[in-house]
Structure formats: structure tokens, C-alpha cells
Write an enzyme that holds these catalytic residues in place. Structure first.
Site, mmCIF file in Angstrom:
data_model
loop_
_atom_site.group_PDB
_atom_site.id
_atom_site.type_symbol
_atom_site.label_atom_id
_atom_site.label_comp_id
_atom_site.label_asym_id
_atom_site.label_seq_id
_atom_site.Cartn_x
_atom_site.Cartn_y
_atom_site.Cartn_z
ATOM 1 N N HIS A 501 -157.993 10.863 -35.207
ATOM 2 C CA HIS A 501 -158.576 9.595 -34.773
ATOM 3 C C HIS A 501 -157.545 8.458 -34.840
ATOM 4 C CE1 HIS A 501 -161.889 6.537 -34.562
ATOM 5 N NE2 HIS A 501 -160.932 5.828 -35.141
ATOM 6 N N GLU A 502 -156.955 8.310 -36.018
ATOM 7 C CA GLU A 502 -156.004 7.204 -36.187
ATOM 8 C C GLU A 502 -154.785 7.398 -35.298
ATOM 9 O OE1 GLU A 502 -156.965 4.588 -37.505
ATOM 10 O OE2 GLU A 502 -158.741 5.424 -38.469
ATOM 11 N N HIS A 505 -155.363 5.891 -31.998
ATOM 12 C CA HIS A 505 -155.015 4.455 -31.945
ATOM 13 C C HIS A 505 -153.508 4.280 -31.771
ATOM 14 C CE1 HIS A 505 -158.923 2.781 -32.880
ATOM 15 N NE2 HIS A 505 -158.994 3.307 -34.087
ATOM 16 N N HIS A 508 -152.480 4.939 -28.308
ATOM 17 C CA HIS A 508 -152.907 3.818 -27.465
ATOM 18 C C HIS A 508 -151.825 2.720 -27.503
ATOM 19 C CE1 HIS A 508 -156.529 0.922 -26.465
ATOM 20 N NE2 HIS A 508 -155.733 1.091 -25.442
HETATM 21 ZN ZN LIG Z 1 -160.731 3.711 -35.242
#
Ligand SMILES: [Zn+2]
Length: 715
Positions: A501-502, A505, A508
Site C-alpha cells: 500500500h505505502e 503512494h 505515485h
Molecule cells: Zn494510504
């Protein structure tokens, strides 16, 4: 995925930075040595943060100097000759505040990962001053008139679409922050913001204190009953690091509490640990947040009214993808009812096991994780401890790198010689498929005292290119508990999802390909920012990743296919619990911020809201109000905790674009994902970019399938 990963996400770079040239700036500087926080970054790739030179006593003067410098820059922009142009106004704004951005990068790192009593004193003093600084810029009338002039002329001037978007963004931010108010209203607004900044700081420091100060020491075998070796080792290490060698410590943090609640056969200790954890900020002592919350809510309601909005929630959501609190509530309520129905089934399964074992209990909140684990074994033949030996932190990190290569063409390589703030932190250089430098990725994976709990990403420097090519620097932070020295760190399946998940980011941020830093990478609206990160979680269970990177830490054997199948079958297991504990927090967050400026007793409101919702008594909110730092340690996730669900709706729908195509590694879909989601930052309205990626509007059906809930009939 499940917003059960309490990952939050931080942006330290300020589109609008702030400050008050406070008292004392400028005085007495003659003998002072140069402040290393103020110097331009040196080293490779346009410079790196001088984390090895940071001293807490330098923060205050560095912030003061950074604020003073930016105020002077802003004054020059506001006083430039007529007419106001994009270049002399908005491009100049993007160029301003560089020193303060650098200082705030280190300040943010210390606040979240290197916190100490000395640092907390600096934070308490500087938080209101930083808020006042920000208002000073927003309330600069000459500046606002120039921004408004550029914005209004945007279609006549020959601006690029990105420049028009930047004009819209700055103009909107100024208006929403009160640039059009009259002088008395502006003054009151600034008072409110300063007071709130102080309250936010106290709130989060209180929570950190309760997470640090309450430790349950376990004395021997009877206290350790049921705990698997990895949990015992972590508890032993935690005790050791607190000077209690030979004992075992359960810390009052999620990463310590949840494994204990899952495995301890000592129901009395489970209840004790659970009560301590859900009482953070709520202990009727000096660190109690009970009085802070009503004041925050009251000030937020007053501010919303001043700004012309019905409530704080209406103000916060205006620029989100959801646009209105009603639309956010509509989604939450659509998911709430099937989730509660699922909880009833989950509890019935658990109660049946407890009865069969002759436990003679009624399932309570401190039993949920413990019996859920038994149901998982009974129904899906899946034991978390069977999976864990295959999930080595460092091997999975290699797996994430491999996925980034497959989807985005990135290559990661360790980078030596870059200053770090703690020996646990490691740095990798990221290059693209053509071998060009893309950015740096810092990784700070382990729990330690002074580090806030949870996991998050941070951009130390956003990508930009309007004057020159500036590459990004991002970091991933987590609280994985270290095992025994010299042994690999084994993590749970949920932790592995958090890791991906991290990293989503981070990707991104790394994929950003825009001109202006205020629009770069993760600087998108709150209910869109969790979309790329939650999406990346979907690559963890792919056979391509498991076969290569889920390797047994002793035998190097692959995760057996049939075990992978059992993991897959159990994917929707316990989704009633995960969804309800999250949604209860999200719904309460929205409702307290829709309540307006009536006086609020937070305990009563929490209780009444949950009662009206039909909250199952076997579950507690994932974050109760007294420790709901998403909502009360800043404005950022206030009336915004629903964002995880909103983003997950997009996530589930987006991943089906892959499964409808050639599968998770479909290169054509991956390219659309880069082009329309990961690379564009905030240069395009997210509703438009999503449509460009997917070819249609998102729907809720994929989300319901992902969580194993009944799919509503198409409307
Ligand atoms: Zn998050």
C-alpha cells in the site's frame, strides 16, 4: 483494500507555506554558527536532505528564517508591476518558499519518526506560528488580487492546460481559506487557525504519550499462553529495549496489541490490553483529549460559517471527488448495512466455536480477533502462522521492486553515502527503463520509541520541471516489529498488504511527470489519494509475486500453491469486522462535522451515533474520538476518513480493468494507468482522469465483490 491498514499519508511540502516573522527573527545572529537546515541541499541528484546534521535546537530559528524569506518573496510577487501575469504571479509563487520547504521536510520527519520531549516543545511553540504565517500569505490582498486576475484571464492568456489548472488551484485555495473575507473576519479566522494548530499538536502528543507510557509487562509462561514464537520474540525485544531484559512487553500500539489479541489464550489479559488500547486519550488524566475535541469541533464549525459553508464537512468536501457530505454518506451507508449483516454471521460462527469448546462466554470485543483466527482455521484451514514464514520483509521489498519494474519500468538499486536520520533507514535510487534517474526512495520500516504508529508515505521533495528538471525524493515508513537480532523480519499477510500500500503512494510520487510542484505526484484530493496505494495491494497475491518472493525463510521453498489457494479463498474472510470497525469511525467523523456549532459532548455523540447506526456491540470503532489522530491532529482527514472507502471503490473497479484484460500484468492497461493516473498528479480533475483510464464511470459492484458482500442490482 481494506482501510484496515491504518496507513495515513503525509504531505510535508506546502503548496502554501506559511508563517509569521515572529519575534526574535533577526536578532542576535552575529555569533551564531550557520544553521545547516537553511543551506541548499548538497549531494547527488540535485541534493539530498542533510539528515545527519539536524539538531532539534536549529528548528525554531530555521523555521523563522524560512518563513521570513518566503514572506519577503511573496511581498515582491504582490508588488510586481502590472499587469499580473502567470509568470510573474503563479510561476513566481511556485518558486517561492524553497528554504521553508526544506526545513519543513526535516521538521516533518522529526515530528513523526524522531519525536522527543525537546522536539515536542518546539512543535507546541511553532504550530500556531506556522498557522499564522499561512494566513498571512492567504490574507495578502494585493497577492490575492493578482492571483484572481490571472485566474480570470486564464482563457484569454495562452496558458497550457496545466497552467490553467494551477491558476484554478491557487485561486480556489485562497478563496476557500478566506481571501475574500473582510478584515474583522480575516482576523478571527487567523485566531481560529492558530488556536486549532495548538490543539492539534496537544491532541497528537497526548495520543503518543498514551501509546508510549502504557506498557503491559508479561512475567512468564502463564502470561505468554497461546502466543506464537514470532509474537514472543517481538515482545521480548520490546521489553529488552525498555531495559527489562528477560521479560516480555505488550506495547500500547496497534502493531503490538493486535497480535496479542489474536493469539493470547488469556481472556483476562486480552480484555486488559484491549481496554488500555481503546482508552488512549481517554484516561481522565493530564493526557485526556476529552476537552480538546469539543473545542476543535466548535472552532471548525465557526470557521466554516465564517467562510460561508453550512458545516465543516461541507467546506472540506467541496473540492473532493465526492463533492458533498451527502454523496460520501450515501456510499458509506450502502456498504454499512451488508457489512453489519456479515458481522452477525461472523459472530455466530465464533460463538459456535466458543460454545463447542465449552468456553462459557459470550463473544466480546476483546474476543473478536482471537475467535476469528479460530474460525479462519476451521473454515478455510488457514493459519496466519503457516503463512508468516514465507513473508520476509526484505524479500517482499524485492517483490515490490519487481512489480514496479513490470508495471512502470522502474529499477531500484541501493544508494550508499546518502545521509539518514537513523541507522534503520535505507536509501534506494530509482531509474526508468531507459536508465534515467527518476528519484530516491527512503525506507524506514521499523518501530521505535518516538515514532508514531501506523505506516505512511512522505514526499521530501516533489517532482517539477518548469524551470529545470527536479527529481523527486519520497519515503515509506512503517512500524514492523524487529525480531531476534540477525534473523529475517517475518511479517503477517496484513503487514505485507500495508507494505505494498505505502509503496503504491511512493510509486505515485515517483511516476509524477508534471511541470509545477504544487500539482505533482500525491498532491491530489484526499478521497483520490488512496486509490493508487490501495490499487498496488492487488499485486501482492499474484502468483508472479508469490512464486518469486514469498519464499520460506529457512528452506527457500516457494509458498505452496495450495496454501496460496487457501489465502485466496479466505480473502473475503472477516470483511464484516474490517468494514464495520472502519466505517463506524468514518461515519462518526462525518456526523460530528455535520453537527454544526452546537456544543458537543464527544462521548455522548459517539455513543448516540453508534446506537443510531446499529453498531454491533462486539466491535469497537477502529479509532475512537479521543485518539482519532486522522481527524484531530490536523484538518487533513477531518470529515475525510471516508476517503479510504471512496478510493477503494475506484481501486476495486480499476483492478477489474486488468482482470477483464490480459491479467494483472497487462501492459496496455498498465500504460493507461501510468498515463491517466500515476503520472499526472493533480493536473487533471480526478473524475476526468479516472474516466480516461477506465473508459467509463466507476461503479460500486467491484467493491462489493471484493469484500464478498451481495452486489446490489444495477440501477
Ligand atoms: Zn494510504
Amino acid at each position: 483494500m481494506e482501510p484496515q491498514n491504518m496507513n495515513t499519508f503525509l504531505l510535508v511540502v506546502g503548496a502554501v507555506a506559511v508563517l509569521s516573522v515572529g519575534v526574535g527573527a533577526g536578532a542576535d545572529k552575529t555569533q551564531a554558527p550557520p544553521n545547516p537546515l537553511l543551506a541548499p541541499w548538497t549531494g547527488p541528484h540535485g541534493g539530498v536532505p542533510p539528515f545527519d546534521k539536524v539538531r532539534v535546537e536549529d528548528f525554531r530559528p530555521a523555521l523563522e528564517a524560512g518563513m521570513a524569506e518566503q514572506l519577503a518573496e511573496v511581498e515582491r510577487i504582490a508588488s510586481a508591476g502590472e499587469p499580473a501575469t502567470f509568470e510573474s504571479t503563479l510561476a513566481a509563487m511556485e518558486r517561492s518558499g524553497r528554504t521553508l520547504d526544506r526545513v519543513q521536510t526535516a521538521y516533518g520527519v522529526w515530528s513523526t519518526t524522531m519525536n522527543s520531549p525537546e522536539f515536542q516543545a518546539v512543535e507546541r511553540e511553532m504550530a500556531p506560528r506556522l498557522a499564522a504565517f499561512q494566513d498571512q500569505i492567504i490574507q495578502n490582498e494585493k497577492l490575492f488580487h493578482r492571483i484572481a486576475a490571472v485566474y480570470e484571464a486564464r482563457d484569454r492568456a495562452s496558458l497550457t492546460p496545466e497552467q490553467k489548472r494551477l491558476a484554478w488551484l491557487h485561486h480556489t485555495n485562497f478563496v476557500r481559506a478566506g481571501a475574500r473575507l473582510d478584515a474583522p473576519a480575516k482576523k478571527r479566522l487567523s485566531e481560529i487557525n492558530q488556536r486549532l494548530a495548538g490543539l492539534f499538536t496537544t491532541f497528537s502528543q497526548n495520543v503518543l504519550a498514551d501509546e508510549t507510557d502504557y506498557v503491559l509487562m508479561l512475567e512468564g509462561e502463564t502470561d505468554l499462553a497461546g502466543l506464537p514464537p514470532s509474537v514472543r520474540d517481538a515482545a521480548a525485544a520490546a521489553a529488552d529495549s525498555r531495559g527489562k531484559k528477560g521479560r516480555w512487553a505488550v506495547l500500547n500500539t496497534r502493531s503490538s496489541v493486535e497480535p496479542f489479541l489474536t493469539y493470547s489464550t488469556r481472556r483476562d489479559l486480552r480484555e486488559k490490553v484491549w481496554r488500555t488500547f481503546v482508552s488512549r486519550g481517554d484516561n481522565h488524566d493530564a493526557k485526556d483529549n476529552g476537552k480538546i475535541i469539543p473545542e476543535i469541533l466548535k472552532l471548525r464549525a465557526e470557521r466554516a460559517k465564517l467562510l460561508g459553508y453550512a458545516t465543516h464537512a461541507h467546506w472540506r468536501l467541496e473540492n473532493s471527488m465526492a463533492k458533498t457530505p451527502e454523496r460520501a454518506l450515501e456510499l458509506m451507508e450502502a456498504v454499512w448495512t451488508p457489512a453489519v449483516a456479515r458481522v452477525r454471521e461472523e459472530v455466530a460462527d465464533m460463538q459456535a466455536i466458543a460454545d463447542k469448546e465449552g468456553a462459557g462466554i459470550k463473544i466480546a470485543a476483546w474476543d473478536y480477533r482471537y475467535y476469528a483466527e479460530k474460525v479462519r482455521k476451521a473454515k478455510y484451514d488457514l493459519d496466519e502462522n503457516e503463512v508468516k514464514p514465507y513473508l520476509q520483509l526484505e524479500t517482499l521489498r524485492e517483490g515490490m521492486f519487481w512489480v514496479a519494474g513490470q508495471l512502470f519500468g522502474f529499477r531500484f538499486a541501493p544508494k550508499d553515502g546518502v545521509p539518514v536520520y537513523h541507522p534503520d533507514v535505507r536509501v534506494h535510487e530509482v531509474k526508468d527503463a531507459a536508465g534515467r534517474h527518476v528519484g530516491l526512495w527512503y525506507f524506514d520500516p521499523h518501530a521505535r520509541p518516538g515514532k508514531r504508529s501506523g505506516a505512511w508515505m512522505n514526499a521530501y521533495r516533489p517532482q517539477e520541471r518548469f524551470d529545470r528538471e527536479v527529481t523527486t525524493i519520497v519515503s515509506n515508513n512503517a512500524n514492523f516489529v524487529k525480531g531476534r537480532p540477525g534473523e529475517p523480519v517475518l511479517i503477517s499477510w496484513t503487514d505485507a498488504q500495508t507494505l505494498f500500500h505505502e509503496f503504491g503512494h511512493a510509486l505515485h510520487g515517483l511516476s509524477s511527470n508534471v511541470s509545477y510542484p504544487s500539482l505533482a505526484g500525491t498532491a491530489v484530493v484526499r478521497d483520490y489519494v488512496e486509490f493508487p496505494s490501495q490499487l498496488l495491494e492487488h499485486w501482492l497475491p499474484t502468483p508472479e509475486v508469490l512464486d518469486r518472493f514469498a519464499l520460506h525463510h529457512q528452506t527457500r521453498q516457494k509458498l505452496p500453491k495450495e496454501l496460496a489457494k487457501r489465502i485466496e479463498r479466505a480473502a473475503t474472510f472477516n470483511q464484516g469486522f474490517a468494514t464495520v470497525e472502519y466505517l463506524a469511525s468514518a461515519l462518526v467523523d462525518m456526523k460530528v462535522h455535520l453537527a454544526g456549532d452546537r456544543a458537543i459532548d464527544p462521548q455522548a455523540l459517539e455513543r448516540d451515533t453508534l446506537k443510531a447506526l446499529g453498531m454491533p456491540e462486539e466491535i469497537v470503532m477502529r479509532h475512537r474520538m479521543p485518539h482519532f489522530t486522522h481527524v484531530f491532529s490536523s484538518d487533513s482527514y477531518s470529515a475525510g476518513y471516508y476517503s479510504y472507502l471512496w478510493s477503494d471503490t475506484l481501486t476495486a473497479d480499476a483492478f477489474e480493468a486488468f482482470t477483464e484484460g490480459q491479467g494483472p500484468y497487462d501492459q496496455a492497461v498498465a500504460k493507461r494507468l501510468t498515463d491517466h493516473v500515476f503520472s499526472i498528479g493533480n493536473t487533471v480533475d480526478p473524475a476526468d482522469s479516472y474516466r480516461a483510464f477506465r473508459g467509463r464511470e466507476p461503479g460500486i459492484a467491484a467493491l462489493m465483490r471484493k469484500r464478498g458482500f451481495p452486489v446490489p442490482a444495477a440501477r
